[in-house]
Scaffold this motif. Structure first.
Motif, PDB file in Angstrom:
ATOM      1  N   ILE A 154     -23.486  40.972  27.025  1.00 47.89           N
ATOM      2  CA  ILE A 154     -24.777  41.343  26.452  1.00 47.89           C
ATOM      3  C   ILE A 154     -24.740  42.790  25.958  1.00 47.89           C
ATOM      4  CG2 ILE A 154     -26.005  42.195  28.501  1.00 47.89           C
ATOM      5  CD1 ILE A 154     -28.435  40.635  27.528  1.00 47.89           C
ATOM      6  N   THR A 155     -24.024  43.652  26.678  1.00 51.01           N
ATOM      7  CA  THR A 155     -23.885  45.033  26.216  1.00 51.01           C
ATOM      8  C   THR A 155     -23.070  45.084  24.924  1.00 51.01           C
ATOM      9  OG1 THR A 155     -23.979  45.847  28.492  1.00 51.01           O
ATOM     10  CG2 THR A 155     -23.095  47.347  26.839  1.00 51.01           C
ATOM     11  N   VAL A 156     -21.980  44.322  24.884  1.00 50.08           N
ATOM     12  CA  VAL A 156     -21.115  44.326  23.698  1.00 50.08           C
ATOM     13  C   VAL A 156     -21.852  43.811  22.475  1.00 50.08           C
ATOM     14  CG1 VAL A 156     -19.052  43.303  22.665  1.00 50.08           C
ATOM     15  CG2 VAL A 156     -18.979  44.114  25.017  1.00 50.08           C
ATOM     16  N   ILE A 157     -22.512  42.658  22.566  1.00 47.83           N
ATOM     17  CA  ILE A 157     -23.142  42.079  21.377  1.00 47.83           C
ATOM     18  C   ILE A 157     -24.349  42.896  20.946  1.00 47.83           C
ATOM     19  CG2 ILE A 157     -24.715  40.453  22.524  1.00 47.83           C
ATOM     20  CD1 ILE A 157     -22.571  39.797  19.370  1.00 47.83           C
ATOM     21  N   CYS A 158     -25.083  43.463  21.897  1.00 44.91           N
ATOM     22  CA  CYS A 158     -26.234  44.288  21.527  1.00 44.91           C
ATOM     23  C   CYS A 158     -25.791  45.596  20.872  1.00 44.91           C
ATOM     24  CB  CYS A 158     -27.113  44.548  22.745  1.00 44.91           C
ATOM     25  SG  CYS A 158     -28.095  43.109  23.248  1.00 44.91           S
ATOM     26  N   GLU A 159     -24.719  46.195  21.365  1.00 47.82           N
ATOM     27  CA  GLU A 159     -24.197  47.394  20.701  1.00 47.82           C
ATOM     28  C   GLU A 159     -23.659  47.051  19.319  1.00 47.82           C
ATOM     29  OE1 GLU A 159     -21.386  49.581  23.020  1.00 47.82           O
ATOM     30  OE2 GLU A 159     -22.873  50.163  24.543  1.00 47.82           O
ATOM     31  N   LEU A 160     -23.004  45.909  19.202  1.00 50.48           N
ATOM     32  CA  LEU A 160     -22.448  45.491  17.917  1.00 50.48           C
ATOM     33  C   LEU A 160     -23.544  45.310  16.877  1.00 50.48           C
ATOM     34  CD1 LEU A 160     -20.003  44.501  16.223  1.00 50.48           C
ATOM     35  CD2 LEU A 160     -20.407  42.223  17.165  1.00 50.48           C
ATOM     36  N   LEU A 161     -24.663  44.712  17.298  1.00 52.59           N
ATOM     37  CA  LEU A 161     -25.751  44.456  16.354  1.00 52.59           C
ATOM     38  C   LEU A 161     -26.757  45.594  16.271  1.00 52.59           C
ATOM     39  CD1 LEU A 161     -26.318  40.692  17.075  1.00 52.59           C
ATOM     40  CD2 LEU A 161     -25.691  41.667  14.874  1.00 52.59           C
ATOM     41  N   GLY A 162     -26.664  46.552  17.186  1.00 57.82           N
ATOM     42  CA  GLY A 162     -27.580  47.687  17.132  1.00 57.82           C
ATOM     43  C   GLY A 162     -28.900  47.436  17.820  1.00 57.82           C
ATOM     44  N   VAL A 163     -28.903  46.623  18.892  1.00 56.91           N
ATOM     45  CA  VAL A 163     -30.110  46.395  19.686  1.00 56.91           C
ATOM     46  C   VAL A 163     -30.240  47.530  20.694  1.00 56.91           C
ATOM     47  CG1 VAL A 163     -31.236  44.859  21.343  1.00 56.91           C
ATOM     48  CG2 VAL A 163     -29.951  43.902  19.421  1.00 56.91           C
ATOM     49  N   LEU A 241     -26.587  36.876  18.196  1.00 61.06           N
ATOM     50  CA  LEU A 241     -26.977  37.373  19.515  1.00 61.06           C
ATOM     51  C   LEU A 241     -26.803  36.295  20.581  1.00 61.06           C
ATOM     52  CD1 LEU A 241     -30.171  39.452  18.680  1.00 61.06           C
ATOM     53  CD2 LEU A 241     -28.194  40.306  19.929  1.00 61.06           C
ATOM     54  N   VAL A 242     -27.358  35.116  20.324  1.00 57.18           N
ATOM     55  CA  VAL A 242     -27.323  34.058  21.330  1.00 57.18           C
ATOM     56  C   VAL A 242     -25.901  33.545  21.523  1.00 57.18           C
ATOM     57  CG1 VAL A 242     -28.118  31.739  21.905  1.00 57.18           C
ATOM     58  CG2 VAL A 242     -29.725  33.414  20.965  1.00 57.18           C
ATOM     59  N   ALA A 243     -25.224  33.243  20.415  1.00 58.54           N
ATOM     60  CA  ALA A 243     -23.862  32.714  20.518  1.00 58.54           C
ATOM     61  C   ALA A 243     -22.911  33.765  21.087  1.00 58.54           C
ATOM     62  CB  ALA A 243     -23.377  32.240  19.154  1.00 58.54           C
ATOM     63  N   GLY A 244     -23.081  35.020  20.667  1.00 60.37           N
ATOM     64  CA  GLY A 244     -22.195  36.072  21.129  1.00 60.37           C
ATOM     65  C   GLY A 244     -22.396  36.435  22.583  1.00 60.37           C
ATOM     66  N   TYR A 245     -23.582  36.157  23.094  1.00 57.10           N
ATOM     67  CA  TYR A 245     -23.889  36.482  24.488  1.00 57.10           C
ATOM     68  C   TYR A 245     -23.640  35.299  25.410  1.00 57.10           C
ATOM     69  CZ  TYR A 245     -27.197  36.478  28.425  1.00 57.10           C
ATOM     70  OH  TYR A 245     -27.781  36.322  29.647  1.00 57.10           O
ATOM     71  N   GLU A 246     -24.320  34.176  25.149  1.00 55.15           N
ATOM     72  CA  GLU A 246     -24.322  33.063  26.092  1.00 55.15           C
ATOM     73  C   GLU A 246     -22.942  32.437  26.272  1.00 55.15           C
ATOM     74  OE1 GLU A 246     -26.258  30.967  28.943  1.00 55.15           O
ATOM     75  OE2 GLU A 246     -27.276  32.383  27.620  1.00 55.15           O
ATOM     76  N   THR A 247     -22.214  32.264  25.187  1.00 54.59           N
ATOM     77  CA  THR A 247     -20.905  31.607  25.320  1.00 54.59           C
ATOM     78  C   THR A 247     -19.912  32.480  26.091  1.00 54.59           C
ATOM     79  OG1 THR A 247     -20.269  32.461  23.139  1.00 54.59           O
ATOM     80  CG2 THR A 247     -21.171  30.236  23.227  1.00 54.59           C
ATOM     81  N   THR A 248     -19.928  33.784  25.849  1.00 50.12           N
ATOM     82  CA  THR A 248     -18.967  34.661  26.525  1.00 50.12           C
ATOM     83  C   THR A 248     -19.304  34.828  27.995  1.00 50.12           C
ATOM     84  OG1 THR A 248     -18.718  35.828  24.414  1.00 50.12           O
ATOM     85  CG2 THR A 248     -17.748  36.852  26.346  1.00 50.12           C
ATOM     86  N   VAL A 249     -20.597  34.905  28.321  1.00 53.67           N
ATOM     87  CA  VAL A 249     -21.011  34.940  29.729  1.00 53.67           C
ATOM     88  C   VAL A 249     -20.386  33.777  30.485  1.00 53.67           C
ATOM     89  CG1 VAL A 249     -22.951  34.564  31.306  1.00 53.67           C
ATOM     90  CG2 VAL A 249     -23.198  36.150  29.395  1.00 53.67           C
ATOM     91  N   ASN A 250     -20.511  32.585  29.922  1.00 53.91           N
ATOM     92  CA  ASN A 250     -20.075  31.396  30.644  1.00 53.91           C
ATOM     93  C   ASN A 250     -18.573  31.163  30.554  1.00 53.91           C
ATOM     94  OD1 ASN A 250     -22.730  30.618  31.581  1.00 53.91           O
ATOM     95  ND2 ASN A 250     -23.185  30.202  29.438  1.00 53.91           N
ATOM     96  N   LEU A 251     -17.933  31.683  29.539  1.00 62.45           N
ATOM     97  CA  LEU A 251     -16.470  31.666  29.520  1.00 62.45           C
ATOM     98  C   LEU A 251     -15.931  32.494  30.686  1.00 62.45           C
ATOM     99  CD1 LEU A 251     -13.586  31.372  28.497  1.00 62.45           C
ATOM    100  CD2 LEU A 251     -14.114  33.045  26.689  1.00 62.45           C
ATOM    101  N   ILE A 252     -16.481  33.681  30.882  1.00 65.34           N
ATOM    102  CA  ILE A 252     -16.017  34.555  31.967  1.00 65.34           C
ATOM    103  C   ILE A 252     -16.369  33.971  33.332  1.00 65.34           C
ATOM    104  CG2 ILE A 252     -16.303  36.825  33.035  1.00 65.34           C
ATOM    105  CD1 ILE A 252     -16.764  37.929  30.168  1.00 65.34           C
TER     106      ILE A 252
END
Length: 406
Positions: A154-163, A241-252
């Motif tokens: 969530i930190t990575v994707i939000c920084e990437l998109l500028g949230v 945001l959703v794909a970049g966050y939710e899928t990586t959370v659950n992969l890890i």
């Protein structure tokens, strides 16, 4: 050839499905690689279980994607009012549309979401990973999902998109409501409308004052006079945001859980960090972050594995089932980080193959490398007598991951 009018078995997705979909898929597969399944909303959909059949279906142009048409089909079958038009607009992103619109959007997004931009994130991802692991070092027991698997992507994707950091908690809650427990339509509606309002404001802020982030790049990208419209920017931001966050959370989280259930594999992988990229592919195959693909529909009768799927039917590919197809992978229910897991469908296949797959892979490789180094004696907490999973047909994800660090 089996026709829909012929009496045939109808499978059911009940409450016990989410705890162990693999048990259900094994049983369903006994009756063939394509099944009719009653979903929790009462609507019967078609589910493709086989790897070869699923891979072909993911790239079959006869299986269409158009979220407005899908919503009309679902509403008619459920006999319920259609989705709010603003919600449909939010879901009209490139994962839910076909060419030529899909081709246009993917081309524009690919100009901003480049391999160079992804590769440049590595030092920052390593820094975030180390900080998170240092933050839990010294404790005896933690929920690794909440303390590590969630905050990293969530930190990575939000920084990437500028949230902005102050707004990430709201985004995280909206995402959980949108992809989480089945049947909670009121929560989904509230979350989607809140997300629309937030992303619209964020897009307009980037239009007014561009920064060095992906969303600013999407705002400015164009080709031959073409550019993303504001509704397209909002929908694309939502997807990323959703794909970049939710899928990586659950992969890890899923990969860690699988590894900790097999301590011998945990220690073998720790002793051979060079094998981690291959192990990540096995985690994706064994218990990937996406259970069922996003939905497709037929506009004409389609024959798959001697089954006729009529026109105007909703079709899913069970990615989890396809990735454990014994016709493709020997002993598919055994976790083997040394196996050749190539060809898995965890990121899809065809024109809708996940654009963020390189980022997810890089995050997971960094996460597992650091996790195994920081905590060589990591093991599942004794309090984890039962494992709680999300009640989602889309996402395969844990609700918690209690572990002992030493």
């Amino acid at each position: 050839m089996v026709d829909i009018e012929t009496p045939d078995r109808i499978e059911t997705i009940g409450a016990d499905f989410f705890a162990d979909p693999h048990r259900h898929y094994r049983r369903w597969r006994e009756y063939g690689p394509v099944r009719r399944v009653r979903f929790p909303d009462g609507v019967i959909r078609w589910v493709i279980l086989g790897h070869a059949e699923g891979r072909a279906a993911l790239a079959d142009p006869r299986l269409r994607k158009n979220i407005a048409h899908v919503e009309a089909l679902v509403s008619a079958k459920r006999q319920t009012p259609p989705m709010n038009p603003r919600q449909i607009a939010l879901l009209t992103h490139m994962l839910n549309i076909d060419p030529p619109d899909h081709s246009r959007l993917r081309k524009l997004v690919s100009k901003a979401f480049t391999a160079h931009r992804v590769a440049a994130l590595r030092p920052r991802i390593e820094q975030i990973t180390s900080a998170l692991l240092d933050g839990i070092d010294g404790r005896d027991e933690v929920d690794l999902l909440r303390e590590f698997a969630v905050p990293l992507p969530i930190t990575v994707i939000c920084e990437l998109l500028g949230v902005p950091p102050a707004e990430r908690d709201d985004f995280q809650q909206w995402t959980q409501d949108l992809v989480g427990v089945v049947g909670r339509e009121a929560e989904r509606t509230r979350a989607s409308l809140a997300m629309i309002g937030y992303l619209t404001r964020l897009v307009r802020a980037k239009q007014a004052t561009p920064a060095d982030d992906l969303l600013s790049g999407l705002v400015q990208v164009g080709e031959d006079g073409d550019a993303l419209t504001e509704p397209e920017l909002v929908a694309m931001s939502f997807l990323l945001l959703v794909a970049g966050y939710e899928t990586t959370v659950n992969l890890i989280a899923n990969g860690t859980y699988a590894l900790l259930q097999h301590p011998d594999r945990f220690h073998a992988l720790r002793a051979d960090p060079a094998a981690i990229p291959s192990a990540v592919e096995e985690f994706l195959r064994y218990d990937g972050p996406v259970n069922l693909s996003t939905v497709r529909f037929t506009t004409e009768p389609i024959h798959i594995a001697d089954i006729t799927i009529p026109a105007d039917e909703l079709v899913y590919i069970a990615l989890e089932a396809a990735n454990r197809d014994p016709a493709r992978y020997p002993d598919p229910h055994i976790l083997d980080p040394t196996r050749d897991s190539s060809g898995h469908l965890a990121f899809g296949h065809g024109i809708h193959f996940c654009l963020g797959a390189p980022l997810a892979r890089m995050e997971a490789q960094i996460a597992f490398t650091a996790l195994l180094q920081h905590f060589p004696n990591l093991y599942l907490s004794p309090i984890a007598t039962t494992t709680a999973w999300q009640s989602s047909t889309l996402i395969r994800g844990l609700l918690e991951l209690p572990v002992r660090l030493r």
